[in-house]
Every structure is written in structure tokens, then in C-alpha cells.
Design a protein around this motif. Sequence first.
Motif, PDB file in Angstrom:
ATOM      1  N   TYR A 441       1.045  -0.947   0.263  1.00 47.22           N
ATOM      2  CA  TYR A 441       0.000   0.066  -0.255  1.00 47.22           C
ATOM      3  C   TYR A 441       1.325   1.110  -0.022  1.00 47.22           C
ATOM      4  O   TYR A 441       1.501   1.852   0.968  1.00 47.22           O
ATOM      5  N   GLU A 443       0.351   4.163  -0.980  1.00 50.49           N
ATOM      6  CA  GLU A 443      -0.337   5.457  -0.395  1.00 50.49           C
ATOM      7  C   GLU A 443       0.286   5.756   1.358  1.00 50.49           C
ATOM      8  O   GLU A 443      -0.675   6.594   1.751  1.00 50.49           O
ATOM      9  N   ASP A 446       2.129   8.650   2.677  1.00 54.28           N
ATOM     10  CA  ASP A 446       2.028   9.732   3.222  1.00 54.28           C
ATOM     11  C   ASP A 446       1.498   9.696   4.885  1.00 54.28           C
ATOM     12  O   ASP A 446       2.627  11.031   5.161  1.00 54.28           O
ATOM     13  N   THR A 469       8.142   3.938  -3.038  1.00 54.41           N
ATOM     14  CA  THR A 469       7.743   5.040  -2.438  1.00 54.41           C
ATOM     15  C   THR A 469       7.155   6.405  -3.732  1.00 54.41           C
ATOM     16  O   THR A 469       8.590   6.449  -4.329  1.00 54.41           O
ATOM     17  N   PRO A 470       6.187   6.725  -3.265  1.00 52.70           N
ATOM     18  CA  PRO A 470       5.674   7.591  -4.608  1.00 52.70           C
ATOM     19  C   PRO A 470       6.463   9.245  -4.544  1.00 52.70           C
ATOM     20  O   PRO A 470       6.902   9.514  -3.603  1.00 52.70           O
ATOM     21  N   VAL A 473       5.373  12.359  -2.806  1.00 53.86           N
ATOM     22  CA  VAL A 473       6.214  11.908  -1.432  1.00 53.86           C
ATOM     23  C   VAL A 473       7.501  12.659  -0.826  1.00 53.86           C
ATOM     24  O   VAL A 473       7.782  13.236  -0.440  1.00 53.86           O
ATOM     25  N   SER A 501       5.369   6.683 -11.374  1.00 53.90           N
ATOM     26  CA  SER A 501       5.082   7.615 -10.797  1.00 53.90           C
ATOM     27  C   SER A 501       4.624   8.222 -11.969  1.00 53.90           C
ATOM     28  O   SER A 501       5.218   8.038 -13.108  1.00 53.90           O
TER      29      SER A 501
END
Length: 549
Positions: A441, A443, A446, A469-470, A473, A501
Motif C-alpha cells: 500500500y 499510499e 504519506d 515510495t511515491p 511524497v 509515478s
Amino acid sequence: MHTIQDLQQQFSKQKISKAKKLRIRELEETEKDHFVCFVDDEAVSYDVAMVLDPKSEITGYSCECGSNDFCLHLLAMGMSISESRKVKANSQRGTGKKVSGAETAMQHVDPEELKTWLLGFFKKNKDAEMQFMLSFGEKKEEFSDTEISDLIKNTVASVAGKRKSLTAPEVKKLVYVLEKALQPVEEYLMQHHDKKESIKKYLKLSDEIAAHKLRISMAGTRLDNFQQKLRERFVMHINAVKDSGLWEELAADNWSYFLETENVLTSVFYKFIMEMYHSGSPDQKRYIAELVRNKIRRWMKNGSTLNTDIKEDLLEIISENGFFTELEKFFATEKYQNSYNVKVINEILKTDPEKAEKTCKKIIDSNSNEKYNSAYYHILEKIYGETGNLADLAYIKRKQFLEMPFFEDYVFIAENDTDAHEFSVFRSQVLSWLKNSLFEYPEMADLYFAIMDYEKKYKKMLDAIDSHTPTAVINTYAEKLYSTDKYKFLMAVRSRSEWNSTEEDEEVLAGFLASRYDAAQLEDSFERKYYGFGSDRFSKMVLSKSKRS
């Protein structure tokens, strides 16, 4: 007088059938709307005449048979004129319209042959037989219990036959046929002057449908919805009775039976009386609530109780009419009855927050599974929020955090929890849970990075950066991470083998790198980084921006 169009609605089926067997010869319109013909009745032929007005109403007629009434010969002539006018009108409207083979055959088929064929067809097609009866059968204006039962039984059988289950399309078909079949019954129920009798027959009708539903497995909720809409329409009719005395008598009869009887109640009856309350006017609701209130008073005196589901329904009636405080002892909380308990506590909360708090804590302590406590935590959260008890509110938020993880709640817990040890255990649990969730996950990054930022743990934040890691972020904390360890930040970004991304986020990060590192560093780090999903694109993007700067 009658119009020629409605003749078949004004005479019995027997007369219509006899008239259709007579032979019409030499039908002529001698002048506008003046008709003559010969009608052959067995071996005798009669001279018949008829006059119509512009609205096709019969204004004059004569027949050699000498009858003083509108005889069969006149009926046969009128129907023949009506049919010829229909054919003419259809011909004018549909010039060039293709006529089907079946339509052509029907115009020439012998009525007795058609009747014989249909009877044979209906034996093998019960659904078609039911449709035929609904369209051409005798229209009844009164229905006995037996007739209602037989009507529903035959309607269900026409679709289901002897099957024990029906598919969704078959249930849709059944509901359609039921709607048509029961329309005259519903009209009878609505128009019947004896409302007690109407209610009795409505319950009979609904019980019959429910019985068939128990016998046959039916896909979907279409039949349930049909019954619900029928109930809503009928109860609305009952509640619209203008005579308030009559309505109170009806309400008292049915609600008193529910409150007094020791017999097992059907689901149909229970739903009916509940609908009677819920769709009632404020005065009607108050009247029913008074009946319930008085009965509960007697139950409290003799120590009687009820099934929890029924108590929950009555609680809503009692609460809505302001009787809860008086009858609170009857509505004691019960173990493992969360839906009911929450409603009771919310009523207590209106007048005694302290008692509501104690009741919540008592139930929480007795529950064996933490998942059942969420509703009670919500109530406690409301109580502590209104009273300003921050420490207890922090405790409640801590107990709920993993179910509803919000950064604002974490900060509130960190700043208001008075149990340092428990908070330390909680913090370790949350961070471990979040870190282990990042792969599946992303998300969650964040929240994890927001907590690291709140605690100023930027070195741990750098250690946490990986391919999952997005980029958005990373962009949020890029300046702080760069300031903490610019070399390690560059290596963390460089080591990402995949870039799942948006291109916009990558443009922002590439621009940040180009503005903070010299071209030689970036070229050394990214010139040969042409592998992995998206790495080639990002590396070229960084080097391109570096050269331009």
C-alpha cells in the motif's frame, strides 16, 4: 345509447359469442351513417337497419325479428360496422404497411378452430394462459380469501411451474404478472368501505406471496421490493382515512393484537404495523406511541421482556416521542447486542453523559473481541470531545487509530496521551505497521513520512525511500532530506530501479536535483542508469535539465 365501439363491453360474453356466429350479408351505407344489411340466423334471414350520429352513437335501429330490445341481429350488425371502420382506419393510417402471416391467418380462421387451438396451446404454456386470462378474463369487483389465494397460486404456477428455484429474469417476469393479476385486487382493497376487512385481505394476500417465496428460491430482491411497495401503498391508503376515530380503531386493533398476543406473529403482519407507524402523521405516530408506552409500563410492573430486535424497533418509537427517560429501565443494554446497545446509549447520552460513558466502558470491558468496540469508542470520543477531557480523548483515539489512521489523530495522541509507556508501545506498533505496509500500500507512505517529519526523523525517512515510495511524497520532503544528507538523498533517489509515478511528479524531482547538484555529480549518478521500469526516462530527464541549467 351505446356507441358501436363499446358494444362488446355492454353485453355478456354469451350474447357476444352468439352474435359473432351470425352471418352478415350485403352490409351497405345507403347514405352517410345509415346502414342496412341482412343477418342470417340459422335458416331465417332478417332485414336490419341502423343509424349513427357523428360520434358513432346508435340513434336509431330496426330489425325484422320484431324484438323490442336491442337484439342479437342488431348486435351482430353493430360489431360488423365497428370492425369494418377499424379496418378502414388502419388501412388509411398504414398504407403500404406489411401485414404479418399470423395477422392474415387470423382474419380467415374459423373461431371454433382458433378456440380449440388456443386451449391446446394453453395446456402447454401456462404463462400464456395467465396472460390471456388477465387480458380477457372476467373482471371481478369482489374477492374472497379463497379467490385471492387461488389467484396468487395460479399466477406463481404460470411462471414457476413445479420448479424450486427461479432465476433473476424469471423473477422479473413473475413480478410483472403478479402486478397485473393483483391490480384489481389492490383496487378492491383500496375502495372497500370496510377497512378492517381490507386489512384482513391485504394480510392474506401478502402472506400468500411470502409463503410461495419460502417454497421457491428466488434470485435477487425484486419480489421483496414488490411486496414492500404494495405495503407502502396500502398503508398510505389506511393512514389517509379521514375519519380519525376510525383510524384510531384500526391502529388500536392491530397494535393491541401485536402488544397483547402470545401467538407467533408473521413477518408480514409485523412489517405492516411498523409501516403503519413510520408512514403516519405526527398525531398518528403519537397515538401508536401511547399504546406502546402503556403496554411497556405494564411489562415493567410484571417483569416481562421482549426479543431484542423488537425492543430495538420499539425503542425508536419511544425515543421519537419523548418517552425514553420514563421507560429507560425497560431498555437495559444486553451483551453482544451492539446495534441495540448503541441506540440505547445514544438516548442516555441526551440527558446523562456520565452514565453513557460508564455504560460504554462496561460493554467494552465485557467484549471479547476488540472489533466490536468501535461504535462505543465513537460515543466516548464524542463525550470527551464535548467535555474537553483531552487525556481520555487521546486514549480513545489511540485505541481506534489502526482502524482509522489519520495524521492529525497521531499528533493529538502524541501531545495529549498521559501514559508515556503505552504511547511508546503504540508508536512502535504504528511505525512498524506502516513500514511493512509500504510495499503493498504505497499510499501509506504519506502517513509514515508525515509522522517522520513531525518527529524530525529525517535520517529514518532517507532509509525508508525505495522503489515503492511515491515520487510526490519525496517531492514534499525533498528540501529537508537534502539538508539532512545531500549525498545520501542523491543515492536514495539514484538507487530506485522503478518509477511508478506521474511524469509531472518526476519533472518536479528532476528539476529539484538539477537545481541542487552540479552537472558532474548528476552525470556520474544517472548517465548509466538506463534500466528498470521508468529509470531510463527519469535519468534522461535529470541529465537534460542538468545540461540546461
